[in-house]
Motif scaffolding. Structure first.
Motif, PDB file in Angstrom:
ATOM      1  N   LYS A  64       0.830  -1.202   0.000  1.00 46.20           N
ATOM      2  CA  LYS A  64       0.000   0.000   0.000  1.00 46.20           C
ATOM      3  C   LYS A  64       0.872   1.262   0.000  1.00 46.20           C
ATOM      4  CE  LYS A  64      -4.094   1.521   2.536  1.00 46.20           C
ATOM      5  NZ  LYS A  64      -4.942   1.238   3.697  1.00 46.20           N
ATOM      6  N   LEU A  65       1.859   1.308   0.890  1.00 50.64           N
ATOM      7  CA  LEU A  65       2.731   2.469   0.992  1.00 50.64           C
ATOM      8  C   LEU A  65       3.705   2.584  -0.177  1.00 50.64           C
ATOM      9  CD1 LEU A  65       3.550   2.209   4.811  1.00 50.64           C
ATOM     10  CD2 LEU A  65       2.086   3.925   3.704  1.00 50.64           C
ATOM     11  N   PHE A  66       4.248   1.458  -0.611  1.00 57.05           N
ATOM     12  CA  PHE A  66       5.216   1.470  -1.706  1.00 57.05           C
ATOM     13  C   PHE A  66       4.582   1.963  -2.999  1.00 57.05           C
ATOM     14  CE2 PHE A  66       7.396  -0.571  -5.294  1.00 57.05           C
ATOM     15  CZ  PHE A  66       8.655  -0.020  -5.126  1.00 57.05           C
ATOM     16  N   TYR A  67       3.434   1.412  -3.334  1.00 58.09           N
ATOM     17  CA  TYR A  67       2.802   1.822  -4.587  1.00 58.09           C
ATOM     18  C   TYR A  67       2.296   3.249  -4.542  1.00 58.09           C
ATOM     19  CZ  TYR A  67       3.470  -2.896  -6.158  1.00 58.09           C
ATOM     20  OH  TYR A  67       4.051  -4.076  -6.519  1.00 58.09           O
ATOM     21  N   SER A  68       1.907   3.726  -3.375  1.00 57.52           N
ATOM     22  CA  SER A  68       1.484   5.134  -3.292  1.00 57.52           C
ATOM     23  C   SER A  68       2.691   6.067  -3.379  1.00 57.52           C
ATOM     24  CB  SER A  68       0.701   5.390  -2.011  1.00 57.52           C
ATOM     25  OG  SER A  68       1.524   5.303  -0.884  1.00 57.52           O
ATOM     26  N   SER A  69       3.854   5.624  -2.930  1.00 54.57           N
ATOM     27  CA  SER A  69       5.055   6.462  -3.028  1.00 54.57           C
ATOM     28  C   SER A  69       5.706   6.376  -4.391  1.00 54.57           C
ATOM     29  CB  SER A  69       6.066   6.088  -1.949  1.00 54.57           C
ATOM     30  OG  SER A  69       6.610   4.816  -2.196  1.00 54.57           O
ATOM     31  N   ALA A  70       5.452   5.291  -5.114  1.00 52.11           N
ATOM     32  CA  ALA A  70       6.067   5.111  -6.431  1.00 52.11           C
ATOM     33  C   ALA A  70       5.290   5.829  -7.529  1.00 52.11           C
ATOM     34  CB  ALA A  70       6.162   3.617  -6.757  1.00 52.11           C
ATOM     35  N   CYS A  71       4.090   6.259  -7.237  1.00 50.27           N
ATOM     36  CA  CYS A  71       3.253   6.920  -8.251  1.00 50.27           C
ATOM     37  C   CYS A  71       3.593   8.373  -8.398  1.00 50.27           C
ATOM     38  CB  CYS A  71       1.787   6.782  -7.886  1.00 50.27           C
ATOM     39  SG  CYS A  71       1.223   5.069  -7.971  1.00 50.27           S
TER      40      CYS A  71
END
Length: 98
Positions: free
Chosen positions: A91-98
């Protein structure tokens, strides 16, 4: 958990050559998972002992709130804590990678 972090760094090394982003996101995911378990938060079905279900169980109604972490009395196994940590990592990784 350190071995899990090492596996994540290896898996996502193309996103971050130094591993700093992965480490930061992982530590935040750990904190979020512990907080969720401790506070009995309705966030994710992972980590729950209620009905013995997991997120892959399509017979569960995760969105109504009937089969979530709520009311599990804070019971959590290490395996479930790892799963909850991975949920928050994604959840956190994909929100930071966007």
């Amino acid at each position: 958990m350190e071995a899990l972090l090492d596996k994540l760094k290896e898996k996502y090394k193309a996103f971050d050559a130094t591993g700093d982003l992965i480490t930061i996101v992982f530590r935040n995911a750990q904190k979020q998972a512990l907080w969720t378990a401790e506070n009995n938060v309705d966030d994710c079905p992972y980590g729950t002992d209620v009905d013995g279900g997991r997120v892959e169980d399509t017979t569960k109604d995760w969105y109504s709130g009937n089969d979530r972490r709520r009311h599990d009395g804070g019971d959590i196994t290490m395996k479930e804590l790892v799963q909850l940590t991975l949920y928050f990592f994604d959840k956190l990784f994909y929100s930071s990678a966007c």
